[in-house]
Design a protein around this motif. Structure first.
Motif, PDB file in Angstrom:
ATOM      1  N   SER A 192       0.848  -1.193   0.000  1.00 52.67           N
ATOM      2  CA  SER A 192       0.000   0.000   0.000  1.00 52.67           C
ATOM      3  C   SER A 192       0.883   1.243   0.000  1.00 52.67           C
ATOM      4  O   SER A 192       0.479   2.301  -0.475  1.00 52.67           O
ATOM      5  CB  SER A 192      -0.947  -0.003   1.199  1.00 52.67           C
ATOM      6  OG  SER A 192      -0.226  -0.033   2.412  1.00 52.67           O
ATOM      7  N   SER A 193       2.098   1.118   0.529  1.00 54.22           N
ATOM      8  CA  SER A 193       3.096   2.190   0.457  1.00 54.22           C
ATOM      9  C   SER A 193       4.478   1.580   0.686  1.00 54.22           C
ATOM     10  O   SER A 193       4.611   0.534   1.327  1.00 54.22           O
ATOM     11  CB  SER A 193       2.811   3.275   1.492  1.00 54.22           C
ATOM     12  OG  SER A 193       2.915   2.754   2.796  1.00 54.22           O
ATOM     13  N   PHE A 194       5.488   2.242   0.127  1.00 52.12           N
ATOM     14  CA  PHE A 194       6.869   1.813   0.354  1.00 52.12           C
ATOM     15  C   PHE A 194       7.826   2.959   0.066  1.00 52.12           C
ATOM     16  O   PHE A 194       7.475   3.928  -0.598  1.00 52.12           O
ATOM     17  CB  PHE A 194       7.238   0.584  -0.490  1.00 52.12           C
ATOM     18  CG  PHE A 194       7.329   0.848  -1.968  1.00 52.12           C
ATOM     19  CD1 PHE A 194       8.510   1.275  -2.544  1.00 52.12           C
ATOM     20  CD2 PHE A 194       6.219   0.668  -2.771  1.00 52.12           C
ATOM     21  CE1 PHE A 194       8.584   1.525  -3.907  1.00 52.12           C
ATOM     22  CE2 PHE A 194       6.286   0.904  -4.136  1.00 52.12           C
ATOM     23  CZ  PHE A 194       7.471   1.333  -4.702  1.00 52.12           C
ATOM     24  N   LYS A 195       9.038   2.827   0.576  1.00 53.22           N
ATOM     25  CA  LYS A 195      10.090   3.808   0.332  1.00 53.22           C
ATOM     26  C   LYS A 195      11.413   3.051   0.318  1.00 53.22           C
ATOM     27  O   LYS A 195      11.651   2.183   1.160  1.00 53.22           O
ATOM     28  CB  LYS A 195      10.093   4.851   1.456  1.00 53.22           C
ATOM     29  CG  LYS A 195      11.090   5.942   1.317  1.00 53.22           C
ATOM     30  CD  LYS A 195      10.489   7.063   0.536  1.00 53.22           C
ATOM     31  CE  LYS A 195      11.331   8.325   0.698  1.00 53.22           C
ATOM     32  NZ  LYS A 195      10.714   9.446   0.044  1.00 53.22           N
ATOM     33  N   THR A 196      12.273   3.389  -0.637  1.00 47.82           N
ATOM     34  CA  THR A 196      13.611   2.820  -0.716  1.00 47.82           C
ATOM     35  C   THR A 196      14.618   3.931  -0.500  1.00 47.82           C
ATOM     36  O   THR A 196      14.498   5.006  -1.097  1.00 47.82           O
ATOM     37  CB  THR A 196      13.855   2.161  -2.088  1.00 47.82           C
ATOM     38  OG1 THR A 196      12.888   1.132  -2.286  1.00 47.82           O
ATOM     39  CG2 THR A 196      15.250   1.562  -2.164  1.00 47.82           C
ATOM     40  N   ARG A 197      15.589   3.659   0.353  1.00 50.03           N
ATOM     41  CA  ARG A 197      16.657   4.617   0.624  1.00 50.03           C
ATOM     42  C   ARG A 197      17.994   3.897   0.455  1.00 50.03           C
ATOM     43  O   ARG A 197      18.129   2.744   0.867  1.00 50.03           O
ATOM     44  CB  ARG A 197      16.544   5.160   2.041  1.00 50.03           C
ATOM     45  CG  ARG A 197      15.256   5.916   2.307  1.00 50.03           C
ATOM     46  CD  ARG A 197      15.100   6.202   3.797  1.00 50.03           C
ATOM     47  NE  ARG A 197      13.916   6.983   4.075  1.00 50.03           N
ATOM     48  CZ  ARG A 197      12.743   6.455   4.412  1.00 50.03           C
ATOM     49  NH1 ARG A 197      12.599   5.146   4.518  1.00 50.03           N
ATOM     50  NH2 ARG A 197      11.713   7.232   4.660  1.00 50.03           N
ATOM     51  N   ILE A 198      18.959   4.585  -0.114  1.00 49.75           N
ATOM     52  CA  ILE A 198      20.298   4.015  -0.290  1.00 49.75           C
ATOM     53  C   ILE A 198      21.272   4.918   0.445  1.00 49.75           C
ATOM     54  O   ILE A 198      21.262   6.139   0.260  1.00 49.75           O
ATOM     55  CB  ILE A 198      20.656   3.912  -1.781  1.00 49.75           C
ATOM     56  CG1 ILE A 198      19.665   2.979  -2.488  1.00 49.75           C
ATOM     57  CG2 ILE A 198      22.099   3.410  -1.951  1.00 49.75           C
ATOM     58  CD1 ILE A 198      19.811   2.940  -3.990  1.00 49.75           C
ATOM     59  N   SER A 199      22.106   4.299   1.278  1.00 51.63           N
ATOM     60  CA  SER A 199      23.056   5.096   2.056  1.00 51.63           C
ATOM     61  C   SER A 199      24.410   4.411   2.113  1.00 51.63           C
ATOM     62  O   SER A 199      24.527   3.201   1.957  1.00 51.63           O
ATOM     63  CB  SER A 199      22.524   5.324   3.476  1.00 51.63           C
ATOM     64  OG  SER A 199      22.373   4.091   4.140  1.00 51.63           O
ATOM     65  N   ARG A 200      25.415   5.207   2.331  1.00 52.46           N
ATOM     66  CA  ARG A 200      26.783   4.700   2.501  1.00 52.46           C
ATOM     67  C   ARG A 200      27.027   4.562   3.999  1.00 52.46           C
ATOM     68  O   ARG A 200      26.840   5.532   4.760  1.00 52.46           O
ATOM     69  CB  ARG A 200      27.776   5.660   1.865  1.00 52.46           C
ATOM     70  CG  ARG A 200      29.220   5.231   2.001  1.00 52.46           C
ATOM     71  CD  ARG A 200      30.103   6.243   1.304  1.00 52.46           C
ATOM     72  NE  ARG A 200      31.439   6.195   1.833  1.00 52.46           N
ATOM     73  CZ  ARG A 200      32.501   5.890   1.119  1.00 52.46           C
ATOM     74  NH1 ARG A 200      32.378   5.645  -0.178  1.00 52.46           N
ATOM     75  NH2 ARG A 200      33.700   5.870   1.668  1.00 52.46           N
ATOM     76  N   VAL A 201      27.466   3.403   4.430  1.00 52.70           N
ATOM     77  CA  VAL A 201      27.786   3.163   5.836  1.00 52.70           C
ATOM     78  C   VAL A 201      29.234   3.588   6.041  1.00 52.70           C
ATOM     79  O   VAL A 201      30.154   3.044   5.438  1.00 52.70           O
ATOM     80  CB  VAL A 201      27.583   1.689   6.213  1.00 52.70           C
ATOM     81  CG1 VAL A 201      27.997   1.453   7.656  1.00 52.70           C
ATOM     82  CG2 VAL A 201      26.139   1.264   5.979  1.00 52.70           C
ATOM     83  N   GLU A 202      29.407   4.566   6.894  1.00 52.67           N
ATOM     84  CA  GLU A 202      30.740   5.111   7.182  1.00 52.67           C
ATOM     85  C   GLU A 202      31.344   4.509   8.452  1.00 52.67           C
ATOM     86  O   GLU A 202      32.554   4.445   8.596  1.00 52.67           O
ATOM     87  CB  GLU A 202      30.668   6.626   7.350  1.00 52.67           C
ATOM     88  CG  GLU A 202      30.227   7.358   6.103  1.00 52.67           C
ATOM     89  CD  GLU A 202      31.314   7.381   5.035  1.00 52.67           C
ATOM     90  OE1 GLU A 202      32.479   7.147   5.357  1.00 52.67           O
ATOM     91  OE2 GLU A 202      30.970   7.629   3.861  1.00 52.67           O
ATOM     92  N   ARG A 203      30.466   4.076   9.347  1.00 53.72           N
ATOM     93  CA  ARG A 203      30.931   3.560  10.632  1.00 53.72           C
ATOM     94  C   ARG A 203      29.914   2.564  11.152  1.00 53.72           C
ATOM     95  O   ARG A 203      28.702   2.738  10.967  1.00 53.72           O
ATOM     96  CB  ARG A 203      31.074   4.727  11.605  1.00 53.72           C
ATOM     97  CG  ARG A 203      31.759   4.375  12.897  1.00 53.72           C
ATOM     98  CD  ARG A 203      32.043   5.625  13.668  1.00 53.72           C
ATOM     99  NE  ARG A 203      30.831   6.067  14.335  1.00 53.72           N
ATOM    100  CZ  ARG A 203      30.804   6.582  15.540  1.00 53.72           C
ATOM    101  NH1 ARG A 203      31.918   6.756  16.225  1.00 53.72           N
ATOM    102  NH2 ARG A 203      29.676   6.948  16.090  1.00 53.72           N
ATOM    103  N   ASP A 204      30.384   1.502  11.774  1.00 47.31           N
ATOM    104  CA  ASP A 204      29.485   0.577  12.478  1.00 47.31           C
ATOM    105  C   ASP A 204      30.209   0.030  13.702  1.00 47.31           C
ATOM    106  O   ASP A 204      31.437   0.074  13.784  1.00 47.31           O
ATOM    107  CB  ASP A 204      28.964  -0.536  11.558  1.00 47.31           C
ATOM    108  CG  ASP A 204      30.031  -1.501  11.073  1.00 47.31           C
ATOM    109  OD1 ASP A 204      31.164  -1.508  11.601  1.00 47.31           O
ATOM    110  OD2 ASP A 204      29.746  -2.279  10.142  1.00 47.31           O
TER     111      ASP A 204
END
Length: 105
Positions: free
Chosen positions: A90-102
């Motif tokens: 019914s709804s969705f969102k895609t986000r792409i991110s760079r992981v700099e630290r974990d």
């Protein structure tokens, strides 16, 4: 599958997919399982984490942006995306991110 993905030292990339299912989710779980298996075989795939309790959140980890682009263009994945848009979400969102630290234990 482990609950927490084993990721390398940063940097790497995360695709964050957040969704709400529609009332017609027939076939969704089967397709989701197929997509996890298919993604796992793609070059650049690192791991995946997923949870659904009303709101669904799936985070897949990738070595680089080209790997993410190739996964999005995969024909079987494209068909799953089409079904998601037309039937399952019914709804969705895609986000792409760079992981700099974990960090963690």
């Amino acid at each position: 599958m482990s609950l927490i993905a084993k990721t390398p030292n940063p940097p790497y990339y995360a695709v964050i997919f957040t969704s709400h299912l529609s009332d017609d989710d027939e076939g969704y779980e089967d397709m989701a399982g197929k997509m996890i298996a298919l993604a796992s075989d793609q070059p650049g795939f690192i791991g995946i984490e997923s949870a659904r309790e009303g709101l669904g959140i799936t985070v897949s980890y990738w070595s680089d942006l080209d790997s993410i682009k190739n996964w999005k263009a995969n024909l079987e994945h494209a068909e799953a995306q089409r079904l998601g848009r037309e039937k399952w979400y019914s709804s969705f969102k895609t986000r792409i991110s760079r992981v700099e630290r974990d960090y963690g234990v």
